[in-house]
Design an enzyme around this catalytic site. Structure first.
Site, PDB file in Angstrom:
ATOM      1  N   ASP A  67      -0.161  14.434  16.793  1.00  0.00           N
ATOM      2  CA  ASP A  67       0.854  15.082  17.622  1.00  0.00           C
ATOM      3  C   ASP A  67       0.225  16.072  18.593  1.00  0.00           C
ATOM      4  O   ASP A  67      -0.880  16.570  18.370  1.00  0.00           O
ATOM      5  CB  ASP A  67       1.864  15.826  16.736  1.00  0.00           C
ATOM      6  CG  ASP A  67       2.674  14.883  15.864  1.00  0.00           C
ATOM      7  OD1 ASP A  67       2.943  13.755  16.324  1.00  0.00           O
ATOM      8  OD2 ASP A  67       3.029  15.270  14.737  1.00  0.00           O
TER       9      ASP A  67
ATOM     10  N   SER B 262       0.855  -1.176   0.000  1.00  0.00           N
ATOM     11  CA  SER B 262       0.000   0.000   0.000  1.00  0.00           C
ATOM     12  C   SER B 262       0.894   1.231   0.000  1.00  0.00           C
ATOM     13  O   SER B 262       2.077   1.149   0.329  1.00  0.00           O
ATOM     14  CB  SER B 262      -0.928  -0.003   1.222  1.00  0.00           C
ATOM     15  OG  SER B 262      -0.201  -0.210   2.422  1.00  0.00           O
TER      16      SER B 262
END
Length: 301
Positions: free
Chosen positions: A107, A13
């Protein structure tokens, strides 16, 4: 999916990131067109932190769904949003035809290295997001995994416990952060299986463009660049195109260890990954761009 010369069949992928300008969009689309010829199992599009980053990802994903036959997944994070706001985004993507997500915490809002704090009323982490996604629909869900542990995890056991929570909540597979030491990945995968985690764990492969860029990426995500890689890439500084050999040899070694499913970080560059595939004996499954919808034919129909 295709055959590799002298090895078992394997699948792969690709990850893309959404373009940020019209000029970047042209380059991104050329990379998508070139790599679509290799008929990947699926492709994914990254998703930055915060509501302001939804539009580029949504536009890129929608274009892939509308104009190609590539199986497309959207990344999704939980930072800077309540669970209700995230759920609204999920439904918007579902209406656009998205049936796959890469579920991530994201994050810290204050930047890499800052302490992460869940948004008030938001999903606490990626495991909670996986559960929330499954409550909305039976999506196909990929999650992240860290052979060298997540930079914020106390230790490897805590990190693997989080992966197990994601798997128990319905994740279909894990895609690892890029790494270069296959012994580290093999040891990690052994610990993952001992923990009772049975979902596929796809090694993330980063074809290297240049050593300086790689050092920057590694410092951001806590990945280690082994000394033998530093030495190897340092010797290739005058021949950047030869860097593809590093990724190709890593894949071949992982195949010898029984791995047959890979996730490639394309960095929206097709030439380097195509060079890797050429080295591996992987040929395009169809003509360049043949995965793209023929708009005129659709209109005529």
């Amino acid at each position: 999916m295709t055959d590799v010369t002298g090895a078992r069949p394997f699948s792969y992928s690709f990850e893309f990131f959404p373009p940020k300008s019209e000029q970047a969009a042209a380059g991104w689309w050329r990379a998508v067109e070139a790599l679509s010829a290799y008929d990947p199992a699926f492709v994914s599009v990254t998703y930055g932190a915060g509501a302001s980053s939804q539009a580029p990802t949504f536009d890129a994903v929608k274009r892939l769904i509308d104009e190609t036959d590539l199986v497309t997944a959207s990344h999704l994070t939980v930072v800077k949003a309540t669970s209700g706001e995230v759920d609204d985004v999920v439904r918007k993507f579902r209406e656009a035809g998205v049936r796959r997500f890469v579920a991530l915490r994201g994050d810290a809002p204050d930047g890499v290295g800052a302490a992460y704090r869940p948004h008030p009323g938001g999903y606490e982490n990626a495991a909670a997001l996986v559960k929330g996604l499954k409550a909305i629909d039976d999506f196909d869900i990929s999650v992240s995994a860290y052979p060298e542990k997540h930079p914020e995890s106390a230790d490897r056991s805590a990190d693997i416990a989080m992966l197990k929570a994601k798997a128990d909540n319905g994740a279909d597979r894990a895609l690892t952060q890029f790494f270069f030491d296959n012994d580290v990945f093999e040891a990690y995968l052994d610990d993952v299986r001992k923990a009772g985690i049975t979902i596929p764990v796809l090694p993330g492969i980063m074809p290297v463009q240049n050593l300086t860029q790689l050092r920057r990426f590694a410092s951001m995500c806590g990945a280690t660049i082994p000394g033998f890689i530093e030495k190897r890439l340092g010797a290739l500084t005058e021949d950047p195109e030869a860097h593809f050999e590093v990724a190709a040899e890593q894949v071949l070694d992982l195949q010898r260890r029984g791995i047959d499913d890979f996730h490639f970080y394309t960095m929206n560059r097709s030439k380097l990954l195509i060079a890797v595939f050429d080295r591996l004996g992987v040929k395009p499954a169809r003509g360049t761009g043949s995965g793209f919808a023929d708009e005129r034919a659709r209109q005529a129909g």
